[in-house]
Design a protein around this motif. Structure first.
Motif, PDB file in Angstrom:
ATOM      1  N   THR A 255       8.787  -2.987  -9.254  1.00 59.01           N
ATOM      2  CA  THR A 255       8.909  -3.512  -7.891  1.00 59.01           C
ATOM      3  C   THR A 255       7.562  -3.981  -7.336  1.00 59.01           C
ATOM      4  OG1 THR A 255       8.724  -1.241  -7.076  1.00 59.01           O
ATOM      5  CG2 THR A 255      10.944  -2.157  -7.260  1.00 59.01           C
ATOM      6  N   LEU A 256       6.469  -3.519  -7.932  1.00 61.49           N
ATOM      7  CA  LEU A 256       5.159  -3.954  -7.461  1.00 61.49           C
ATOM      8  C   LEU A 256       4.968  -5.451  -7.690  1.00 61.49           C
ATOM      9  CD1 LEU A 256       2.592  -2.823  -6.169  1.00 61.49           C
ATOM     10  CD2 LEU A 256       1.648  -2.498  -8.454  1.00 61.49           C
ATOM     11  N   ASP A 257       5.585  -6.000  -8.722  1.00 64.32           N
ATOM     12  CA  ASP A 257       5.457  -7.436  -8.999  1.00 64.32           C
ATOM     13  C   ASP A 257       6.021  -8.284  -7.858  1.00 64.32           C
ATOM     14  OD1 ASP A 257       4.291  -6.901 -11.442  1.00 64.32           O
ATOM     15  OD2 ASP A 257       6.207  -6.929 -12.530  1.00 64.32           O
ATOM     16  N   VAL A 258       7.104  -7.800  -7.242  1.00 64.57           N
ATOM     17  CA  VAL A 258       7.708  -8.534  -6.122  1.00 64.57           C
ATOM     18  C   VAL A 258       6.720  -8.617  -4.960  1.00 64.57           C
ATOM     19  CG1 VAL A 258       9.592  -8.572  -4.448  1.00 64.57           C
ATOM     20  CG2 VAL A 258      10.021  -7.815  -6.806  1.00 64.57           C
TER      21      VAL A 258
ATOM     22  N   SER B 133      -4.665  -0.804 -12.497  1.00 63.49           N
ATOM     23  CA  SER B 133      -4.883   0.602 -12.855  1.00 63.49           C
ATOM     24  C   SER B 133      -5.697   1.314 -11.777  1.00 63.49           C
ATOM     25  CB  SER B 133      -5.590   0.701 -14.201  1.00 63.49           C
ATOM     26  OG  SER B 133      -5.845   2.045 -14.529  1.00 63.49           O
ATOM     27  N   ALA B 134      -6.751   0.645 -11.307  1.00 57.96           N
ATOM     28  CA  ALA B 134      -7.589   1.239 -10.256  1.00 57.96           C
ATOM     29  C   ALA B 134      -6.812   1.378  -8.950  1.00 57.96           C
ATOM     30  CB  ALA B 134      -8.841   0.383 -10.042  1.00 57.96           C
ATOM     31  N   GLU B 135      -5.949   0.410  -8.668  1.00 57.89           N
ATOM     32  CA  GLU B 135      -5.156   0.479  -7.440  1.00 57.89           C
ATOM     33  C   GLU B 135      -4.184   1.651  -7.484  1.00 57.89           C
ATOM     34  OE1 GLU B 135      -5.041  -4.095  -5.739  1.00 57.89           O
ATOM     35  OE2 GLU B 135      -3.396  -3.416  -7.019  1.00 57.89           O
ATOM     36  N   LEU B 136      -3.577   1.879  -8.630  1.00 58.60           N
ATOM     37  CA  LEU B 136      -2.667   3.010  -8.765  1.00 58.60           C
ATOM     38  C   LEU B 136      -3.412   4.332  -8.661  1.00 58.60           C
ATOM     39  CD1 LEU B 136      -0.413   1.599 -11.627  1.00 58.60           C
ATOM     40  CD2 LEU B 136       0.325   2.150  -9.296  1.00 58.60           C
ATOM     41  N   ASP B 137      -4.633   4.370  -9.186  1.00 61.53           N
ATOM     42  CA  ASP B 137      -5.442   5.588  -9.081  1.00 61.53           C
ATOM     43  C   ASP B 137      -5.811   5.892  -7.634  1.00 61.53           C
ATOM     44  OD1 ASP B 137      -5.403   6.059 -11.788  1.00 61.53           O
ATOM     45  OD2 ASP B 137      -7.334   5.071 -12.175  1.00 61.53           O
ATOM     46  N   ARG B 138      -6.109   4.836  -6.842  1.00 60.81           N
ATOM     47  CA  ARG B 138      -6.596   5.035  -5.471  1.00 60.81           C
ATOM     48  C   ARG B 138      -5.512   4.875  -4.418  1.00 60.81           C
ATOM     49  NH1 ARG B 138     -12.129   1.704  -4.828  1.00 60.81           N
ATOM     50  NH2 ARG B 138     -11.888   2.595  -2.741  1.00 60.81           N
ATOM     51  N   GLY B 139      -4.376   4.301  -4.800  1.00 56.84           N
ATOM     52  CA  GLY B 139      -3.281   4.156  -3.862  1.00 56.84           C
ATOM     53  C   GLY B 139      -3.517   3.122  -2.777  1.00 56.84           C
ATOM     54  N   LEU B 140      -4.260   2.056  -3.097  1.00 52.30           N
ATOM     55  CA  LEU B 140      -4.493   0.994  -2.126  1.00 52.30           C
ATOM     56  C   LEU B 140      -4.786  -0.321  -2.832  1.00 52.30           C
ATOM     57  CD1 LEU B 140      -7.913   0.435  -1.428  1.00 52.30           C
ATOM     58  CD2 LEU B 140      -7.617   2.882  -1.230  1.00 52.30           C
ATOM     59  N   THR B 141      -4.606  -1.421  -2.081  1.00 51.28           N
ATOM     60  CA  THR B 141      -4.822  -2.757  -2.618  1.00 51.28           C
ATOM     61  C   THR B 141      -6.301  -3.102  -2.566  1.00 51.28           C
ATOM     62  OG1 THR B 141      -2.607  -3.434  -1.889  1.00 51.28           O
ATOM     63  CG2 THR B 141      -4.192  -5.190  -2.392  1.00 51.28           C
ATOM     64  N   LEU B 142      -6.889  -3.388  -3.708  1.00 53.09           N
ATOM     65  CA  LEU B 142      -8.340  -3.536  -3.813  1.00 53.09           C
ATOM     66  C   LEU B 142      -8.827  -4.981  -3.809  1.00 53.09           C
ATOM     67  CD1 LEU B 142      -9.068  -0.784  -6.499  1.00 53.09           C
ATOM     68  CD2 LEU B 142      -9.430  -0.651  -4.036  1.00 53.09           C
ATOM     69  N   VAL B 143      -7.920  -5.956  -3.861  1.00 53.54           N
ATOM     70  CA  VAL B 143      -8.335  -7.356  -3.810  1.00 53.54           C
ATOM     71  C   VAL B 143      -7.449  -8.116  -2.833  1.00 53.54           C
ATOM     72  CG1 VAL B 143      -9.337  -7.450  -6.118  1.00 53.54           C
ATOM     73  CG2 VAL B 143      -6.906  -7.932  -5.823  1.00 53.54           C
ATOM     74  N   GLY B 144      -8.029  -9.131  -2.208  1.00 57.77           N
ATOM     75  CA  GLY B 144      -7.302  -9.936  -1.237  1.00 57.77           C
ATOM     76  C   GLY B 144      -8.187 -10.262  -0.056  1.00 57.77           C
ATOM     77  N   PRO B 145      -7.718 -11.105   0.842  1.00 55.10           N
ATOM     78  CA  PRO B 145      -8.548 -11.497   1.988  1.00 55.10           C
ATOM     79  C   PRO B 145      -8.929 -10.352   2.912  1.00 55.10           C
ATOM     80  CG  PRO B 145      -6.282 -12.319   2.205  1.00 55.10           C
ATOM     81  CD  PRO B 145      -6.432 -11.831   0.805  1.00 55.10           C
ATOM     82  N   HIS B 146      -8.188  -9.250   2.857  1.00 57.31           N
ATOM     83  CA  HIS B 146      -8.530  -8.082   3.676  1.00 57.31           C
ATOM     84  C   HIS B 146      -9.768  -7.359   3.149  1.00 57.31           C
ATOM     85  CE1 HIS B 146      -6.293  -6.499   0.291  1.00 57.31           C
ATOM     86  NE2 HIS B 146      -6.743  -5.279   0.564  1.00 57.31           N
ATOM     87  N   ARG B 147     -10.246  -7.756   1.956  1.00 57.50           N
ATOM     88  CA  ARG B 147     -11.438  -7.143   1.358  1.00 57.50           C
ATOM     89  C   ARG B 147     -12.607  -8.110   1.269  1.00 57.50           C
ATOM     90  NH1 ARG B 147     -11.718  -1.711  -0.058  1.00 57.50           N
ATOM     91  NH2 ARG B 147     -12.614  -2.188  -2.107  1.00 57.50           N
TER      92      ARG B 147
ATOM     93  N   GLY C 141       0.814  -1.214   0.000  1.00 62.32           N
ATOM     94  CA  GLY C 141       0.000   0.000   0.000  1.00 62.32           C
ATOM     95  C   GLY C 141       0.844   1.258   0.000  1.00 62.32           C
ATOM     96  N   ALA C 142       1.944   1.242   0.745  1.00 53.91           N
ATOM     97  CA  ALA C 142       2.838   2.407   0.768  1.00 53.91           C
ATOM     98  C   ALA C 142       3.453   2.645  -0.605  1.00 53.91           C
ATOM     99  CB  ALA C 142       3.926   2.189   1.810  1.00 53.91           C
ATOM    100  N   LEU C 143       3.797   1.549  -1.308  1.00 54.46           N
ATOM    101  CA  LEU C 143       4.355   1.678  -2.656  1.00 54.46           C
ATOM    102  C   LEU C 143       3.325   2.249  -3.620  1.00 54.46           C
ATOM    103  CD1 LEU C 143       6.685   1.157  -4.603  1.00 54.46           C
ATOM    104  CD2 LEU C 143       5.844  -1.183  -4.888  1.00 54.46           C
ATOM    105  N   LEU C 144       2.064   1.793  -3.518  1.00 52.15           N
ATOM    106  CA  LEU C 144       1.007   2.320  -4.391  1.00 52.15           C
ATOM    107  C   LEU C 144       0.776   3.810  -4.154  1.00 52.15           C
ATOM    108  CD1 LEU C 144      -1.576  -0.614  -4.169  1.00 52.15           C
ATOM    109  CD2 LEU C 144      -0.348   0.102  -6.235  1.00 52.15           C
ATOM    110  N   LYS C 145       0.769   4.210  -2.899  1.00 48.10           N
ATOM    111  CA  LYS C 145       0.571   5.629  -2.582  1.00 48.10           C
ATOM    112  C   LYS C 145       1.724   6.470  -3.101  1.00 48.10           C
ATOM    113  CE  LYS C 145      -2.269   4.869   1.523  1.00 48.10           C
ATOM    114  NZ  LYS C 145      -2.345   4.968   3.008  1.00 48.10           N
ATOM    115  N   SER C 146       2.942   5.943  -2.945  1.00 49.17           N
ATOM    116  CA  SER C 146       4.113   6.664  -3.443  1.00 49.17           C
ATOM    117  C   SER C 146       4.071   6.790  -4.962  1.00 49.17           C
ATOM    118  CB  SER C 146       5.381   5.931  -3.003  1.00 49.17           C
ATOM    119  OG  SER C 146       6.525   6.517  -3.568  1.00 49.17           O
ATOM    120  N   ALA C 147       3.671   5.710  -5.630  1.00 50.30           N
ATOM    121  CA  ALA C 147       3.587   5.742  -7.097  1.00 50.30           C
ATOM    122  C   ALA C 147       2.534   6.735  -7.559  1.00 50.30           C
ATOM    123  CB  ALA C 147       3.269   4.344  -7.624  1.00 50.30           C
ATOM    124  N   ARG C 148       1.402   6.772  -6.869  1.00 54.98           N
ATOM    125  CA  ARG C 148       0.352   7.728  -7.240  1.00 54.98           C
ATOM    126  C   ARG C 148       0.848   9.160  -7.076  1.00 54.98           C
ATOM    127  NH1 ARG C 148      -5.095   8.212  -3.726  1.00 54.98           N
ATOM    128  NH2 ARG C 148      -3.489   8.762  -2.204  1.00 54.98           N
TER     129      ARG C 148
END
Length: 384
Positions: A179-182, A264-278, A161-168
Motif C-alpha cells: 500500500t505504500l506504493d499507492v 529502508s531508512a524511512e521504515l526504520d525511522r517511521g517518516l518520509t525522508l525526501v520531498g519538498p517538505h525536506r 507518515g502514519a502508514l510508515l509508523k504503523s509498519a515500523r
C-alpha cells in the motif's frame, strides 16, 4: 490594489473594528500589545491564507469565541469586490466573495499583500521551514491554485507518515507493504509540482532580489538563491555543503528514485525522508551562506530584499495592480539609513500600511493617514 474598508469581529483582541483606509500610506500607531499588528495580520491572511506569526488558526480567534470574521472591501482600479472570511477555531474556514460562498483558496485571486515584519529575520537565520513557508506563501499569491496542491501534499504526507509508523510498530518490511506504493504515487505527483513551482519562482525572484539588496544595503554583495532538494541528495539533518550533485531526469523520476533509495531508512525511522517538505532555500552573499556568516545588518538587508523582490514580482505579474505593502513594526529594527532607504523604495506603491509603536521611527516618505489604536479599540483617525 487598495483596501478601502476593513471590518473585524472576534479577531485577536478585537471584539469588533471597522476602519476606512486610503490610497498611499496608512500609519497604525500604538504601544506594543494594543492591536496594531492584528489589523495588518487580518489583511495579509486574505492574501496568503495564513498568519505571519503563528502556524495555526486558533490563536487568531478571540478568547471565548468560536470563530473570527474578517471583511474587506478592495478596489482594483474602478472595480470593487468584498471578501469575507470566517476563521474557525475548530473545523474548516469559510469564505465569500461578493456575498457568494467560495473555497478559501479563491481569496488570493483578489487580494495580494507583501508583509514585512520582525519575524522576517527568521527567513534568513531560522530553520528551513521558515524559508519554505516564505516561498510557499508567495507561490499561493502568484498562482492561487498552488494552495490546493500544497494542502493535498501535506495531507498525503501525513497519511504516508502514519502508514510508515504503523509498519515500523508492526515490524512490516519491504514488499509486504504494497500500500505504500499507492501513497508514493500521490506524493510524487503533488511533490513534483511543488518542487518545480518553487524553482521557477526563485528564478524569477532572484534578479529583483539582487537589485533590492543593493538599494537597501548600499553595496553589491552578490546575493544568491538556490534550492537544495532532498530528492537530489540534500539532507537537512546534515550540513548543506554535503548536498549531492543533481542527477539527470525529470523531477518525478528523481523523486520516485529517491523514495526507493530511502525506503529502508524511512521504515526504520517511521517518516518520509525526501520531498519538498525536506528542502531548503540556500541564501548566500559574497559566496557565503547568510546563515552563520552574515552580520545582523546584512541579514536584515537580505530579508528586506526578499520582501521587496516579492512586491516587485507581484507588481509585474498581477492583473489587479500593485500588492498592498505592509511594514509591520520593522523600523524599530533598522538604523536610520536603512529606514530612509526602505521608506523611499516602498512609497511608490498604491497602498502602504505601516505599524509603529514610536511614530518618530517612521521616515518622512511614509507619512499619511494616522490611525491611533489602544487596547483593541480604534481611538482616532487623522489625515496628514
Amino acid at each position: 490594489m487598495i483596501v478601502e474598508q476593513l471590518s473585524l469581529a472576534d479577531f485577536r483582541n478585537y471584539t469588533s473594528a471597522d476602519i476606512a483606509l486610503t490610497a498611499g500610506t496608512n500609519l497604525f500607531v500604538g504601544r506594543n500589545g494594543q492591536g496594531k499588528t492584528n489589523l495588518a495580520e487580518a489583511i495579509a491572511y486574505l492574501a496568503t491564507l495564513g498568519s505571519h506569526r503563528v502556524s495555526a488558526d486558533a490563536p487568531l480567534v478571540r478568547a471565548g469565541a468560536d470563530a473570527a470574521f474578517v471583511r474587506a472591501r478592495l478596489a482594483h482600479g474602478g472595480r470593487r469586490v468584498t471578501l469575507e472570511l470566517q476563521i474557525s477555531k475548530q473545523g474548516s474556514n469559510k469564505a465569500r466573495i461578493g456575498g457568494s460562498p467560495v473555497r478559501t483558496a479563491e481569496l488570493p485571486r483578489y487580494a495580494q499583500v507583501v508583509l514585512f515584519a520582525p519575524e522576517d529575520l527568521q527567513i534568513v537565520r531560522g530553520d528551513p521551514s521558515a524559508r519554505r513557508r516564505f516561498v510557499d506563501q508567495l507561490l499561493v499569491q502568484r498562482s492561487p491554485r498552488m494552495a490546493a496542491v500544497l494542502a493535498d501534499y501535506d495531507r498525503v504526507l501525513k497519511q504516508r507518515g502514519a502508514l510508515l509508523k504503523s509498519a515500523r510498530a508492526r515490524g512490516i518490511r519491504g514488499d509486504a507493504l504494497s500500500t505504500l506504493d499507492v501513497w508514493d504515487d500521490k506524493l510524487v505527483a503533488l511533490g513534483a509540482q511543488i518542487i518545480d513551482a518553487r524553482a521557477a519562482l526563485t528564478a524569477v525572484l532572484t534578479p529583483p532580489a539582487i537589485t533590492a539588496y543593493a538599494q537597501i544595503a548600499g553595496a553589491d554583495h552578490r546575493p544568491e538563491l538556490e534550492w537544495a532538494n532532498s530528492i537530489r541528495g540534500f539532507d537537512p539533518d546534515e550540513d548543506a555543503a554535503t548536498a549531492a550533485a543533481a542527477t539527470a531526469g525529470s523531477t518525478e523520476e528523481l523523486f520516485r528514485a529517491a523514495l526507493g533509495a530511502r525506503r529502508s531508512a524511512e521504515l526504520d525511522r517511521g517518516l518520509t525522508l525526501v520531498g519538498p517538505h525536506r528542502d531548503d532555500l540556500l541564501l548566500r552573499i559574497r559566496g557565503l551562506p547568510v546563515r552563520g556568516y552574515a552580520s545582523h545588518g546584512e541579514s536584515w538587508s537580505v530579508a528586506l530584499a526578499l520582501r521587496l523582490a516579492s512586491a516587485e514580482m507581484l507588481r509585474a505579474d498581477s492583473p489587479i495592480g500593485d500588492p498592498v505593502v505592509i511594514l509591520d513594526d520593522v523600523f524599530a529594527e533598522l538604523d536610520a539609513d536603512r529606514r530612509a532607504r526602505l521608506g523611499d523604495l516602498v512609497a511608490g506603491y498604491e497602498q502602504v500600511i505601516v505599524t509603529a509603536a514610536v511614530e518618530a521611527d517612521v521616515p518622512d516618505a511614509l507619512r499619511g493617514r494616522t490611525v491611533r489604536i489602544e487596547a483593541g479599540v480604534i481611538r482616532s483617525v487623522e489625515d496628514d
